[in-house]
Design an enzyme around this catalytic site. Structure first.
Site, PDB file in Angstrom:
ATOM      1  N   CYS A  67      42.343 -28.495  64.864  1.00 34.28           N
ATOM      2  CA  CYS A  67      43.008 -28.601  63.636  1.00 34.28           C
ATOM      3  C   CYS A  67      44.539 -29.369  63.844  1.00 34.28           C
ATOM      4  O   CYS A  67      44.782 -29.781  64.853  1.00 34.28           O
ATOM      5  CB  CYS A  67      43.232 -27.418  62.742  1.00 34.28           C
ATOM      6  SG  CYS A  67      44.317 -26.117  63.446  1.00 34.28           S
ATOM      7  N   ARG A  68      45.556 -29.013  62.689  1.00 33.80           N
ATOM      8  CA  ARG A  68      46.761 -29.642  63.013  1.00 33.80           C
ATOM      9  C   ARG A  68      47.538 -28.801  64.059  1.00 33.80           C
ATOM     10  O   ARG A  68      48.162 -29.571  65.112  1.00 33.80           O
ATOM     11  CB  ARG A  68      47.614 -29.683  61.690  1.00 33.80           C
ATOM     12  CG  ARG A  68      48.837 -30.463  61.932  1.00 33.80           C
ATOM     13  CD  ARG A  68      49.656 -30.229  60.627  1.00 33.80           C
ATOM     14  NE  ARG A  68      50.235 -28.946  60.369  1.00 33.80           N
ATOM     15  CZ  ARG A  68      51.359 -28.640  60.884  1.00 33.80           C
ATOM     16  NH1 ARG A  68      52.134 -29.281  61.336  1.00 33.80           N
ATOM     17  NH2 ARG A  68      51.823 -27.359  60.651  1.00 33.80           N
TER      18      ARG A  68
END
Length: 103
Positions: A67-68
């Site tokens: 994810c980020r």
């Protein structure tokens, strides 16, 4: 390993991909984040859709969740591990990714 969740560094994942190791890279970010840049070999399955698309994953191939920053993928890794998958969380997320990004 934190809270029973396997972890992999971005550098370790990059080495596996460079060596053409069989690994499923699943990006659980939203579409707009994905469009801003993602790992070429990754597949986008936003976190909220994961339970509905779990049949797209291969139980016999290790999975790396991305994810980020590593928080959503940590949750996703916990979830998949509980479902019997060999899943690991990429620590630091895309913010720490040293490889190329595909737009």
């Amino acid at each position: 390993m934190s809270n029973g969740v396997k972890e992999i560094t971005p550098e370790e994942l990059l080495a596996k991909l460079d060596a053409n190791e069989e690994v499923q890279v699943i990006d659980v970010r939203e579409v707009d984040e994905w469009n801003a840049g993602h790992i070429k070999q990754a597949k986008l399955i936003p976190l909220g859709f994961l339970p509905h698309r779990i049949e797209e994953l291969d139980k016999d191939v290790p999975i790396v969740m991305v994810c980020r920053s590593g928080a959503r993928s940590h949750m996703a890794t916990e979830y998949l591990t509980a479902q019997g998958f060999d899943a690991a969380n990429m620590v630091g997320g895309m913010l720490a990714w040293p490889g190329e990004k595909e737009l």
